[in-house]
Each structure stands twice: as C-alpha cells, then as structure tokens.
Design a protein around this motif. Structure first.
Motif, mmCIF file in Angstrom:
data_model
loop_
_atom_site.group_PDB
_atom_site.id
_atom_site.type_symbol
_atom_site.label_atom_id
_atom_site.label_comp_id
_atom_site.label_asym_id
_atom_site.label_seq_id
_atom_site.Cartn_x
_atom_site.Cartn_y
_atom_site.Cartn_z
ATOM 1 N N THR A 34 27.345 29.683 32.239
ATOM 2 C CA THR A 34 28.378 30.006 33.230
ATOM 3 C C THR A 34 29.716 30.261 32.556
ATOM 4 O OG1 THR A 34 29.060 27.690 33.586
ATOM 5 C CG2 THR A 34 27.254 28.539 34.960
ATOM 6 N N VAL A 35 30.508 31.106 33.212
ATOM 7 C CA VAL A 35 31.896 31.346 32.806
ATOM 8 C C VAL A 35 32.752 31.267 34.063
ATOM 9 C CG1 VAL A 35 33.558 32.977 31.836
ATOM 10 C CG2 VAL A 35 31.247 32.851 30.880
ATOM 11 N N PHE A 36 33.832 30.506 33.974
ATOM 12 C CA PHE A 36 34.756 30.385 35.103
ATOM 13 C C PHE A 36 36.163 30.204 34.558
ATOM 14 C CE2 PHE A 36 37.005 27.686 38.261
ATOM 15 C CZ PHE A 36 36.988 28.553 39.343
ATOM 16 N N HIS A 37 37.055 31.132 34.904
ATOM 17 C CA HIS A 37 38.449 31.068 34.426
ATOM 18 C C HIS A 37 38.519 30.866 32.909
ATOM 19 C CE1 HIS A 37 40.354 30.025 38.603
ATOM 20 N NE2 HIS A 37 39.602 31.114 38.624
ATOM 21 N N LEU A 251 26.189 33.651 34.167
ATOM 22 C CA LEU A 251 26.784 33.787 35.487
ATOM 23 C C LEU A 251 28.297 33.630 35.374
ATOM 24 C CD1 LEU A 251 26.478 33.926 38.631
ATOM 25 C CD2 LEU A 251 26.356 31.413 38.573
ATOM 26 N N VAL A 252 29.019 34.707 35.641
ATOM 27 C CA VAL A 252 30.487 34.675 35.651
ATOM 28 C C VAL A 252 30.918 34.511 37.102
ATOM 29 C CG1 VAL A 252 32.617 35.899 35.077
ATOM 30 C CG2 VAL A 252 30.579 36.165 33.628
ATOM 31 N N MET A 253 31.745 33.507 37.382
ATOM 32 C CA MET A 253 32.154 33.223 38.757
ATOM 33 C C MET A 253 33.648 33.432 38.939
ATOM 34 S SD MET A 253 29.847 29.854 39.618
ATOM 35 C CE MET A 253 29.770 29.279 37.929
ATOM 36 N N HIS A 254 34.003 33.895 40.137
ATOM 37 C CA HIS A 254 35.415 34.031 40.507
ATOM 38 C C HIS A 254 35.560 33.466 41.908
ATOM 39 C CE1 HIS A 254 39.386 35.559 39.743
ATOM 40 N NE2 HIS A 254 39.421 36.155 40.933
ATOM 41 N N ASP A 255 36.534 32.561 42.091
ATOM 42 C CA ASP A 255 36.568 31.763 43.308
ATOM 43 C C ASP A 255 37.264 32.389 44.504
ATOM 44 O OD1 ASP A 255 38.988 31.593 42.031
ATOM 45 O OD2 ASP A 255 39.086 29.406 41.976
ATOM 46 N N LEU A 256 38.081 33.408 44.297
ATOM 47 C CA LEU A 256 38.795 34.022 45.413
ATOM 48 C C LEU A 256 38.845 35.523 45.197
ATOM 49 C CD1 LEU A 256 40.306 33.110 48.004
ATOM 50 C CD2 LEU A 256 42.427 33.207 46.685
ATOM 51 N N PHE A 257 38.383 36.284 46.181
ATOM 52 C CA PHE A 257 38.312 37.731 46.004
ATOM 53 C C PHE A 257 39.683 38.371 46.123
ATOM 54 C CE2 PHE A 257 37.718 42.066 47.753
ATOM 55 C CZ PHE A 257 37.138 42.626 46.623
ATOM 56 N N VAL A 258 40.230 38.761 44.978
ATOM 57 C CA VAL A 258 41.443 39.574 44.902
ATOM 58 C C VAL A 258 41.024 40.823 44.140
ATOM 59 C CG1 VAL A 258 43.822 39.733 44.079
ATOM 60 C CG2 VAL A 258 42.914 37.529 44.887
ATOM 61 N N PRO A 259 40.955 41.996 44.787
ATOM 62 C CA PRO A 259 40.345 43.185 44.187
ATOM 63 C C PRO A 259 40.794 43.499 42.768
ATOM 64 C CG PRO A 259 40.878 43.607 46.473
ATOM 65 C CD PRO A 259 41.438 42.261 46.163
ATOM 66 N N ALA A 260 42.094 43.520 42.524
ATOM 67 C CA ALA A 260 42.585 43.876 41.185
ATOM 68 C C ALA A 260 42.135 42.859 40.141
ATOM 69 C CB ALA A 260 44.114 43.970 41.204
ATOM 70 N N GLN A 261 42.120 41.568 40.526
ATOM 71 C CA GLN A 261 41.687 40.529 39.589
ATOM 72 C C GLN A 261 40.206 40.692 39.251
ATOM 73 O OE1 GLN A 261 42.582 36.644 41.133
ATOM 74 N NE2 GLN A 261 44.790 37.011 41.231
ATOM 75 N N VAL A 262 39.406 41.011 40.255
ATOM 76 C CA VAL A 262 37.971 41.156 40.032
ATOM 77 C C VAL A 262 37.676 42.357 39.145
ATOM 78 C CG1 VAL A 262 35.742 41.567 41.148
ATOM 79 C CG2 VAL A 262 37.374 39.962 42.171
ATOM 80 N N LEU A 263 38.353 43.460 39.378
ATOM 81 C CA LEU A 263 38.164 44.643 38.535
ATOM 82 C C LEU A 263 38.559 44.351 37.090
ATOM 83 C CD1 LEU A 263 39.407 47.522 40.859
ATOM 84 C CD2 LEU A 263 37.076 47.185 39.995
ATOM 85 N N ALA A 264 39.671 43.616 36.916
ATOM 86 C CA ALA A 264 40.113 43.254 35.563
ATOM 87 C C ALA A 264 39.089 42.345 34.891
ATOM 88 C CB ALA A 264 41.476 42.565 35.622
ATOM 89 N N LEU A 265 38.479 41.449 35.671
ATOM 90 C CA LEU A 265 37.475 40.541 35.126
ATOM 91 C C LEU A 265 36.214 41.295 34.708
ATOM 92 C CD1 LEU A 265 36.879 37.537 34.593
ATOM 93 C CD2 LEU A 265 35.982 37.369 36.926
#
Length: 298
Positions: A34-37, A251-265
């Motif tokens: 897993t990867v988170f932040h 599994l890479v996880m992101h806790d809150l959907f913010v479009p620009a942040q997700v694209l950058a990730l």
C-alpha cells in the motif's frame, strides 16, 4: 508473468482474507502493498500491523461473534481493521464518513456492532461532536477506537493498538476458528427506495468476487492501482482494494477526491490502473488543465 500466475494459482485455494494476506506475505514480503500520502507498507509490514491489531482486539475481549463498525475514509487503517477482523473471525460493518447522524443511528442499530473504529476529524467533520448527541441511541456500542487525537470519553487510540506486540499463540488459537463460510462484511445499500438494507458478505463470497477481478485486471507484482472510491462498498473495497492486494500489486489510496490532486498522483506514482464511477471521469475530462499526457502511465 510468472509471479502473476503464482498469485492467481494461490487464489484458487479456499481461504479467508487474513490467510490471503499471509500467503502474499510469504511469497513477496518486501513488495510494496500500500501507498498512502507517500507512506508505503510492504506486504510484511502490512501483515505485521494486522497481526498487532488482531492481537489487541482479542485482548480487548473481542471474539468471532463480534461486529466492528468502521467510519474511515480510503486509507490503510480501514484495511487493517477489516483484515484483523478476518483473522479473529469477527465481521466489519462498513460506514461512510459522509453518512448523516440519522443514517449512522439506523445502520448501527440494525447491525448491532459492539465496537466502532472512527477517524477523529475529517473533511470538516469532528466525530466527537458528531457522535456525542446520538450516543444514547447506540446501545450496542461498548468500545470506541479513534484514529487521531480526540477528547471522546473512554476513547481507545488506534495508533497505540498498532504498536502492541503480536501474540503468536493467541493468533494461532483464533486461527483455529477461521471459517470461509463465516460472515465478514456488512454493506448497506443507498436506501433510495426505503430504509438501507444490510447485505452480508461471507469470506467465501468476497474471495469469489476477488478471483475474477484479480485475473481480469492482469496486475503484476509492482504494478500500481489507484483507489479513491470509499472502501465501505464493493467497488472500492473488494473490486479495487482487495483484488489489487490479492494480485500482489500495489494499492495506492487517496482519501478525498480532489480532481487536480488525483491527476497529479497518477503522474507522480505512475499509476497503471484506476477504477471510478463515470462522474469522476467526466470531471477529469472537463478540467481546463487536463491533458491526456497526465494518463500516459496507463
């Protein structure tokens, strides 16, 4: 390819979710699970944390007859609780952090969990303030485990539980009671035509869902899938999260959907697989800053 075939062959065996993670740990202990932040856990590190939490739950008196309600966003601790519950034979009640007080009240009273694992604050919601007015309406809850600092009365610190030593003998004793036919997860429907209904998933039924998804996604050890969907439903929890781990992928996880942040990730982590509802894709493509090169790792 050989490792992927080995992972899939292992999935054909009848097993619980806890045993599935143990099998991956034996085969690929140092691969990233897993990867988170920017914080990663290998399969060995993930399994060690699960064992510590399972031990702590057993020492708190929890048994295979208990249910654990979970209010956590998409982050590793949700999976730790879920898989620790599997190892002691308990089941999890998945609750969304966006549910309203009356929804939480109904679902908790309907499923009757004895413990709640909850984030202290997230997305502008303080869960001490959220829970206090409805506590008297939740008589089944006896233990409250919080992720993050809180002044909630008698709160148990989840991070502290994760630092306790695992007790191999205690875990081995609990393992004797593992049963793939046992209830493992309760998922609530949206309730659009009435009261939400609790769908009960057994370990066996979850593994039956994981097998075709793990095969058809064709993820290899080291591949990365990004999950932004909530883990309290099948799409995020089983199809994306558990199927990725079952494949031996990351599994890479992101806790809150913010479009620009997700694209950058996606760019930063070189994500090769992503699962979402159509609305999320529509939001991506409508962004002025969106460029197809942002998805070049797919």
């Amino acid at each position: 390819m050989r490792q992927r075939n080995e992972m899939f062959e292992l999935l054909q065996q009848e097993q619980t979710l806890g045993e599935m993670i143990e099998n991956r740990t034996r085969r690929i202990p140092d691969s990233v699970a897993t990867v988170f932040h920017d914080q990663s856990l290998t399969f060995k590190e993930l399994n060690d944390k699960i064992d510590r939490l399972a031990t702590a739950l057993l020492k708190m008196g929890m048994t295979e007859n208990d249910k654990i309600a979970v209010i956590l966003p998409t982050r590793p601790e949700f999976l730790l609780v879920w898989l620790a519950a599997s190892k002691i034979g308990a089941s999890v009640v998945g609750l969304n952090f966006r549910y309203r007080p009356e929804e939480i009240t109904y679902m908790v009273n309907n499923s009757k969990p004895s413990a709640l694992v909850c984030i202290s604050e997230f997305a502008g919601i303080n869960y001490q303030d959220f829970l206090t007015p409805i506590l008297s309406k939740l008589p089944s809850l006896k233990k409250f485990i919080f992720l993050g600092k809180t002044n909630f009365k008698d709160a148990i610190d989840l991070d502290a539980l994760l630092t306790q030593e695992a007790d191999g003998a205690l875990l081995a004793q609990a393992a004797q009671k593992r049963d793939p036919a046992r209830d493992n997860f309760i998922i609530y429907t949206s309730g659009t035509t009435g009261r939400p209904k609790g769908a009960v998933l057994t370990e066996k039924s979850i593994m039956a869902m994981i097998r075709p998804w793990a095969r058809n996604m064709e993820l290899n050890v080291g591949d990365k899938l990004l999950c932004v969907l909530p883990l309290n439903h099948v799409g995020g929890g089983t199809i994306l999260a558990l199927s990725t781990l079952a494949s031996g992928a990351t599994l890479v996880m992101h806790d809150l959907f913010v479009p620009a942040q997700v694209l950058a990730l996606i760019e930063k982590q070189k994500i090769i697989a992503f699962g979402a509802v159509p609305t999320i894709y529509a939001i991506f493509f409508s962004l002025r800053a969106f460029k197809k090169e942002m998805l070049s790792s797919f």
